[in-house]
Scaffold this motif. Sequence first.
Motif, short mmCIF file in Angstrom:
data_model
loop_
_atom_site.label_atom_id
_atom_site.label_comp_id
_atom_site.label_asym_id
_atom_site.label_seq_id
_atom_site.Cartn_x
_atom_site.Cartn_y
_atom_site.Cartn_z
N ARG A 154 0.86 -1.18 0.00
CA ARG A 154 0.00 0.00 0.00
C ARG A 154 0.90 1.23 0.00
NH1 ARG A 154 -5.52 0.29 3.47
NH2 ARG A 154 -6.56 1.79 2.13
N SER A 188 -0.41 4.50 -0.66
CA SER A 188 -1.21 5.62 -0.14
C SER A 188 -2.58 5.01 0.17
CB SER A 188 -1.32 6.74 -1.18
OG SER A 188 -2.41 6.53 -2.04
N PRO A 189 -3.49 5.78 0.80
CA PRO A 189 -4.80 5.17 1.11
C PRO A 189 -5.51 4.63 -0.13
CG PRO A 189 -4.53 7.21 2.31
CD PRO A 189 -3.35 7.13 1.40
N VAL A 190 -5.21 5.17 -1.31
CA VAL A 190 -5.91 4.69 -2.52
C VAL A 190 -4.95 4.24 -3.63
CG1 VAL A 190 -8.08 5.95 -2.19
CG2 VAL A 190 -6.14 7.09 -3.30
N GLN A 191 -3.69 3.93 -3.26
CA GLN A 191 -2.74 3.42 -4.26
C GLN A 191 -2.02 2.19 -3.73
OE1 GLN A 191 -0.31 6.33 -6.69
NE2 GLN A 191 -1.02 7.64 -5.05
N TRP A 192 -1.91 1.20 -4.58
CA TRP A 192 -1.30 -0.08 -4.23
C TRP A 192 -0.31 -0.46 -5.33
CZ3 TRP A 192 -3.81 -2.52 0.10
CH2 TRP A 192 -5.01 -1.90 0.50
N SER A 251 -9.72 1.76 -3.48
CA SER A 251 -9.93 1.68 -2.04
C SER A 251 -9.72 0.21 -1.67
CB SER A 251 -11.37 2.11 -1.70
OG SER A 251 -12.27 1.22 -2.35
N GLU A 252 -9.63 -0.06 -0.39
CA GLU A 252 -9.44 -1.44 0.05
C GLU A 252 -10.58 -2.32 -0.46
OE1 GLU A 252 -8.20 -1.47 4.03
OE2 GLU A 252 -7.51 -3.55 3.91
N ASP A 296 -9.75 11.21 -4.47
CA ASP A 296 -8.80 11.12 -3.35
C ASP A 296 -7.36 10.99 -3.85
OD1 ASP A 296 -10.97 11.28 -1.70
OD2 ASP A 296 -11.00 9.15 -1.14
#
Lengths: 136, 483
Positions: B9, B11-15, B34-35, B465
């Motif tokens: 992960r 960032s909160p919205v990047q994997w 998102s997750e 986001d």
Amino acid sequence: MGEMPYEEIEHTADLSMRVRGKDMAQLLKHAAEGMLHLSDVHTKSSEGSKVSVELQAPDREQLLVVWLEELLFGIETRSVAYRDFEIRMVEDTRCEASMREIELESIGKHIKAVTFHDLRIIVTQEGLEATIVFDV
Amino acid sequence: MVDKQDFTRISPVQWEIPTSFRQDMRVPVRFFASEQLLEATLGDKSVTQAVNSATLPGLVSHVTVMPDMHQGYGFPIGGVAATELPSGVISPGGIGYDINCGVRMLATNIPHEELKPHVGALASALNAHCPSGVGVKGKIRLSAKQLDGVLRLGSKWALKNGYATPEDVARTEDNGSLPGADPSALSPRAKDRGRPQLGSLGAGNHFIELDVIEEIYHAEGAKAMGLEAGNVVLQIHCGSRGLGHQVCSDYVRELQGAVQRYGIRLPDRELVCAPLDSPEGERYFAAMSCAANYAFASRQLLTHQARQAFEQVLAGKVSNWDLHQVYDVAHNIGKIEEHQIDGKSKRVCVHRKGATRAFGPGFEGLPAEYRDLGQPVLIPGSMGTRSWVMLGTEKSMQLSFGSCAHGAGRVMSRSKAKRSIRGDKLFQKMQAEGIKVHARSMPGFAEEAPQAYKDVDAVVQVVTDAGIAQKVARVRPIAVIKG
């Protein structure tokens, strides 16, 4: 063969079909029948003229794709469906196919193209098997 | 199969899946999700397909995948990859069969309240003026010479022949006309399929939709686009029809041999490719550009026909029924673009398969009214649900080769949708919600049910986001014409 000659496989966005045949000629025949079944084609009658085609490709997978694309081209441009397939292998990757071409009444599912995605013709105890993904 | 633990992960919205995941990866793969959206994609082959696409020769930086990703063939839908010129590759399977499938939005000055008594008649007129269905023919017949003109010029051909306004063309990605299109690169079959179909919608997930603007999020952007809360807009979603399908089929087959000639090893035959500077690569690029131009011209003809439908129904009843173009974007395309890679400006071929270009402010190819704002980005939701208008950002240039999501993204297979959803019930439900519907086939209608797709609001929240696009307006449907 105890198993179905073709069956639809789950695919999130497109259409996928597993097809079987005791040999290459039968695999091509069943693939055509399966694709037409998935397309949900209905014809105006059962009458139609006999047409034939000869196809050749560098390998078996490409022959399978070329064959199904040949049928898709007829369906889209001449508004016909096909039945009563007779297929003879001239060489390993060359076939002669004849079938009846019948005027189309309706088609429920538009298959845009036959893809090569994960396409492999594998040898099984009962003959040949392939999984085909169609773009819809 | 890929597990969640294989992702890092960032960032909160990047994997990210690093190159260490599989030996044949040339670059990492970065996912915007998102997750919850990420977990939703682990059930099919989309992540494996993204990893496969990271093996193409000549890739730069990383492969990026949008939050509406789902399983396709070759690339996943939602995949974006850039290959370096001159010797990086171009892959028809990284662009798709429906070349330049895309979406266009047209705005009106008509408040929904004023249009309400005419929505049913307007939906019927749009259905009559815009032919749809499998193999359906368009309303104009092209000679071979005229088709070549369409292939070379795209929307500019439509302008020359009275089917477009200069504003329509200026508000289309690349002015609806890709350079380098060479009609001689197309097979006779591609032309045979394309000649009768220009200006037709086709089938599948293609649609025409009337929507009402529910909410404005970016006043300046909305004003520039002519969007006002409560007014009605029109969306047209379609592509290059049989011509594009044939171009892709022809070249996926032709390039099966090219990969052997160039010694390229691939995990999937659908990813076949050729160096951009090879004769095979150049020829495919010229053919793909023709198909893209055909799709731009086809959406332009549908726009012309939609205007005829508006005039037929609304003349004398509504004071101003003008349809003015907001923008037209491609979803499946390969483009030569300049991007900053590791601090250096590089010319690359950006493959977008189920992704929208989302260039930020300052891009010279945008019309003057959008240049300081960024490129309009159109994200249609699933049938019967909301759609979004957004703007591309500077950050999209840094993170995603100036790209963004293209829709909601499927989550349920077509066969499962048909088994679990009844088309006639869905039809009744949408009618009860006040949405006028024209559909040719009930099983086909059921396949496009909202339950078969992800929540478009969740997709839009991720791109917001992540900063690769910003919200301008949200619209909801009042009439749907299904292909």
